[in-house]
Motif scaffolding. Structure first.
Motif, mmCIF file in Angstrom:
data_model
loop_
_atom_site.group_PDB
_atom_site.id
_atom_site.type_symbol
_atom_site.label_atom_id
_atom_site.label_comp_id
_atom_site.label_asym_id
_atom_site.label_seq_id
_atom_site.Cartn_x
_atom_site.Cartn_y
_atom_site.Cartn_z
ATOM 1 N N TRP A 126 0.829 -1.208 0.000
ATOM 2 C CA TRP A 126 0.000 0.000 0.000
ATOM 3 C C TRP A 126 0.860 1.253 0.000
ATOM 4 C CZ3 TRP A 126 -4.814 0.459 -1.210
ATOM 5 C CH2 TRP A 126 -5.559 1.571 -0.847
ATOM 6 N N PHE A 127 0.456 2.250 -0.807
ATOM 7 C CA PHE A 127 1.121 3.557 -0.822
ATOM 8 C C PHE A 127 0.309 4.502 0.066
ATOM 9 C CE2 PHE A 127 1.272 2.148 -5.485
ATOM 10 C CZ PHE A 127 2.343 1.302 -5.282
ATOM 11 N N GLY A 128 0.523 4.452 1.345
ATOM 12 C CA GLY A 128 -0.325 5.189 2.273
ATOM 13 C C GLY A 128 0.006 6.659 2.378
ATOM 14 N N ASP A 129 -0.741 7.339 3.244
ATOM 15 C CA ASP A 129 -0.621 8.786 3.410
ATOM 16 C C ASP A 129 -0.377 9.196 4.856
ATOM 17 O OD1 ASP A 129 -3.185 8.489 4.667
ATOM 18 O OD2 ASP A 129 -4.112 8.590 2.693
ATOM 19 N N ASP A 130 -0.205 8.199 5.740
ATOM 20 C CA ASP A 130 0.016 8.413 7.178
ATOM 21 C C ASP A 130 -1.187 9.030 7.881
ATOM 22 O OD1 ASP A 130 2.721 7.429 7.262
ATOM 23 O OD2 ASP A 130 3.344 9.269 6.271
ATOM 24 N N VAL A 131 -2.330 9.057 7.214
ATOM 25 C CA VAL A 131 -3.548 9.636 7.805
ATOM 26 C C VAL A 131 -4.696 8.633 7.786
ATOM 27 C CG1 VAL A 131 -5.300 11.449 7.610
ATOM 28 C CG2 VAL A 131 -2.883 11.993 7.202
ATOM 29 N N THR A 132 -4.998 8.078 6.608
ATOM 30 C CA THR A 132 -6.167 7.210 6.472
ATOM 31 C C THR A 132 -5.879 5.791 6.956
ATOM 32 O OG1 THR A 132 -5.568 6.778 4.168
ATOM 33 C CG2 THR A 132 -7.178 8.514 4.591
ATOM 34 N N SER A 133 -6.940 5.180 7.499
ATOM 35 C CA SER A 133 -6.860 3.817 8.022
ATOM 36 C C SER A 133 -7.530 2.807 7.108
ATOM 37 C CB SER A 133 -7.520 3.753 9.405
ATOM 38 O OG SER A 133 -6.935 4.676 10.290
ATOM 39 N N GLY A 134 -8.087 3.275 5.997
ATOM 40 C CA GLY A 134 -8.791 2.376 5.100
ATOM 41 C C GLY A 134 -9.457 3.123 3.979
ATOM 42 N N LEU A 135 -10.517 2.530 3.453
ATOM 43 C CA LEU A 135 -11.160 3.058 2.250
ATOM 44 C C LEU A 135 -12.640 2.699 2.278
ATOM 45 C CD1 LEU A 135 -9.751 2.910 -1.338
ATOM 46 C CD2 LEU A 135 -12.001 1.897 -0.898
ATOM 47 N N MET A 136 -13.460 3.565 1.706
ATOM 48 C CA MET A 136 -14.885 3.287 1.535
ATOM 49 C C MET A 136 -15.211 3.333 0.053
ATOM 50 S SD MET A 136 -18.278 5.014 3.282
ATOM 51 C CE MET A 136 -17.990 6.656 2.617
ATOM 52 N N GLY A 137 -15.548 2.181 -0.506
ATOM 53 C CA GLY A 137 -15.905 2.087 -1.917
ATOM 54 C C GLY A 137 -17.382 2.342 -2.126
ATOM 55 N N LEU A 138 -17.713 3.070 -3.203
ATOM 56 C CA LEU A 138 -19.089 3.515 -3.439
ATOM 57 C C LEU A 138 -19.678 2.970 -4.743
ATOM 58 C CD1 LEU A 138 -18.642 7.243 -2.340
ATOM 59 C CD2 LEU A 138 -19.727 5.396 -1.025
ATOM 60 N N ALA A 139 -19.013 1.999 -5.358
ATOM 61 C CA ALA A 139 -19.503 1.461 -6.624
ATOM 62 C C ALA A 139 -20.462 0.290 -6.390
ATOM 63 C CB ALA A 139 -18.332 1.065 -7.516
ATOM 64 N N TYR A 140 -20.747 -0.451 -7.437
ATOM 65 C CA TYR A 140 -21.796 -1.473 -7.444
ATOM 66 C C TYR A 140 -21.328 -2.816 -6.870
ATOM 67 C CZ TYR A 140 -24.480 1.581 -10.601
ATOM 68 O OH TYR A 140 -25.177 2.639 -11.155
ATOM 69 N N PRO A 141 -22.282 -3.709 -6.523
ATOM 70 C CA PRO A 141 -21.917 -5.011 -5.935
ATOM 71 C C PRO A 141 -20.974 -5.861 -6.790
ATOM 72 C CG PRO A 141 -24.253 -4.586 -5.573
ATOM 73 C CD PRO A 141 -23.753 -3.484 -6.475
ATOM 74 N N LEU A 142 -21.056 -5.731 -8.116
ATOM 75 C CA LEU A 142 -20.229 -6.575 -8.980
ATOM 76 C C LEU A 142 -18.738 -6.403 -8.705
ATOM 77 C CD1 LEU A 142 -20.264 -8.649 -11.283
ATOM 78 C CD2 LEU A 142 -20.173 -6.738 -12.906
ATOM 79 N N LEU A 143 -18.335 -5.236 -8.181
ATOM 80 C CA LEU A 143 -16.917 -4.973 -7.947
ATOM 81 C C LEU A 143 -16.456 -5.361 -6.554
ATOM 82 C CD1 LEU A 143 -16.373 -1.508 -9.695
ATOM 83 C CD2 LEU A 143 -16.095 -3.815 -10.631
ATOM 84 N N THR A 144 -17.312 -5.959 -5.728
ATOM 85 C CA THR A 144 -16.858 -6.381 -4.401
ATOM 86 C C THR A 144 -15.848 -7.518 -4.524
ATOM 87 O OG1 THR A 144 -18.814 -7.803 -4.199
ATOM 88 C CG2 THR A 144 -18.913 -5.610 -3.179
ATOM 89 N N SER A 145 -15.034 -7.674 -3.465
ATOM 90 C CA SER A 145 -13.849 -8.531 -3.564
ATOM 91 C C SER A 145 -13.794 -9.594 -2.466
ATOM 92 C CB SER A 145 -12.588 -7.666 -3.505
ATOM 93 O OG SER A 145 -12.607 -6.697 -4.522
ATOM 94 N N ALA A 146 -14.938 -10.227 -2.208
ATOM 95 C CA ALA A 146 -14.998 -11.356 -1.288
ATOM 96 C C ALA A 146 -14.937 -12.655 -2.086
ATOM 97 C CB ALA A 146 -16.275 -11.300 -0.461
ATOM 98 N N TYR A 147 -14.248 -13.645 -1.511
ATOM 99 C CA TYR A 147 -14.089 -14.936 -2.183
ATOM 100 C C TYR A 147 -14.374 -16.068 -1.209
ATOM 101 C CZ TYR A 147 -11.757 -12.326 -5.894
ATOM 102 O OH TYR A 147 -11.480 -11.436 -6.897
ATOM 103 N N GLU A 148 -14.896 -17.153 -1.746
ATOM 104 C CA GLU A 148 -15.134 -18.337 -0.936
ATOM 105 C C GLU A 148 -13.802 -18.961 -0.522
ATOM 106 O OE1 GLU A 148 -17.399 -20.819 -3.488
ATOM 107 O OE2 GLU A 148 -19.150 -19.486 -3.529
#
Length: 372
Positions: A126-148
């Motif tokens: 990760w190329f962090g910024d020393d401020v943020t602890s994560g990310l909030m994605g606002l796009a559609y369900p098709l782009l989610t990244s969970a796997y069995e």
């Protein structure tokens, strides 16, 4: 027209332009305030977990500080973990993360989403910024990244475990009307993420609308039948120098992505535009981007959407806050870069100049010039 739900709420949260590279906002994760990147180009919401492993691009372990996260999250999932699933994502700039999934109560702009599926990251390049602890994605369900399963090396399209990301849950639960808006302001903490409506800012001229497209950006056939990115087709790109003006009406799909700093266009349009800088930019291999003398003059550049041209400010065409020194001269990052074969992106270079309305209910985007 904008769709609506009865008894839905409207709220907004300020966004902060951090380092002229990304927009961040505060959310609450089970009551704990955290700073996250606001990303309309992905769908997962995640935080980095205490004790995570930081690695380089080749997977070699590094010190945690090399990933440059802000405060790590000390805890697990208050509403329960998800067994036999894993989180695994790679972003367009090469960053990658893996972790675990579970349920959490997440609050954005005072609106609490109960039992939202989220991720905790325990392995990161990760190329962090020393401020943020994560990310909030606002796009559609098709782009989610969970796997069995729990073995990330076995993840594939066949093992995807698609779920509803936070914006979809808000809409389905009737917490907001099916729309959100971004009014980003460069070098300022006074921008807005508006949920369920429009932000309280001044605009110039009417809104221009264009459909959100189901289109196969990557080699994924499902993108042709399900919404994924906020993909549009602009009518054209207008750019001029001191002696000529060109309107390129080449039409191609382009993603509206607040999580990407720059604009990435096809090579021929990019080449035409950078030739109009005075003096001309140079490509710096080590940076993977074009830079120009910080004192250079930028051309006029605009994006034509449904007959309305939205101009990009000179401040976004030459990033004064992102510079390097070569042979005693300061060179600044150019706001428009070569997108080669795609995907092409309208990032913050463009979004800094408009109010962007993501009308999920009407399957369209609307833009107006942001007057600030």
């Amino acid at each position: 027209m904008q769709s609506s739900l009865t008894n839905a709420s409207f709220a907004y949260e300020h966004t902060d332009d951090l380092l002229s590279e990304e927009y961040i906002a505060e959310i609450e994760w089970d009551g704990v305030p955290v700073q996250v990147i606001i990303d309309s180009g992905s769908s997962d919401t995640w935080l980095v977990q205490a004790g995570f492993t930081c690695v380089d691009a080749d997977g070699n372990e590094q010190a945690e500080e090399d990933c440059s996260f802000g405060p790590v999250f000390n805890g697990t999932f208050d509403e329960g973990s998800i067994a036999d699933e894993n989180f695994n994502i790679e972003y367009g700039d090469g960053e990658f993360l893996t972790g675990v999934l579970g349920y959490e109560n997440v609050t954005v702009a005072g609106i609490t989403v109960q039992n939202q599926e989220v991720a905790l990251v325990n392995y990161s390049y990760w190329f962090g910024d020393d401020v943020t602890s994560g990310l909030m994605g606002l796009a559609y369900p098709l782009l989610t990244s969970a796997y069995e399963g729990t073995n990330t090396s076995a993840d594939s399209e066949d093992t995807l475990a698609e779920y509803n990301p936070i914006i979809t849950t808000m809409i389905n639960d009737g917490l907001i009307d099916p729309v959100f808006s971004l009014a980003l302001e460069r070098n300022s903490d006074s921008g807005y993420l508006a949920l369920g409506g429009l932000p309280p800012v001044n605009t110039t001229g009417p809104y221009a609308s264009t459909p959100i497209l189901k289109i196969e950006i990557y080699d994924e056939p499902e993108m042709a039948v399900q919404y994924s990115f906020y993909t549009i087709i602009a009518d054209g790109y207008v750019y001029e120098g001191s002696e000529n003006q060109t309107a390129d009406t080449t039409q191609f799909p382009i993603i509206v992505d607040s999580g990407t700093t720059l604009v990435y266009l096809p090579t021929d349009i990019y080449t035409d535009i950078i030739a109009l800088y005075d003096p001309k930019p140079i490509y710096i291999l080590e940076e993977g981007a074009s830079f120009v003398l910080c004192t250079a003059t930028a051309p006029s550049v605009g994006v034509n959407i449904n007959g309305t041209v939205f101009d990009i400010s000179a401040a976004d065409l030459i990033y004064q806050d992102y510079s390097i020194t070569l042979l005693g001269k300061d060179y600044c990052l150019v706001g428009i870069q070569d997108g080669t074969t795609g995907p092409y992106i309208l990032g913050d270079t463009f979004l800094n100049n408009v109010v962007a309305v993501f009308d999920i209910g009407a399957s369209e985007m609307r833009f107006a010039a942001n007057n600030y």
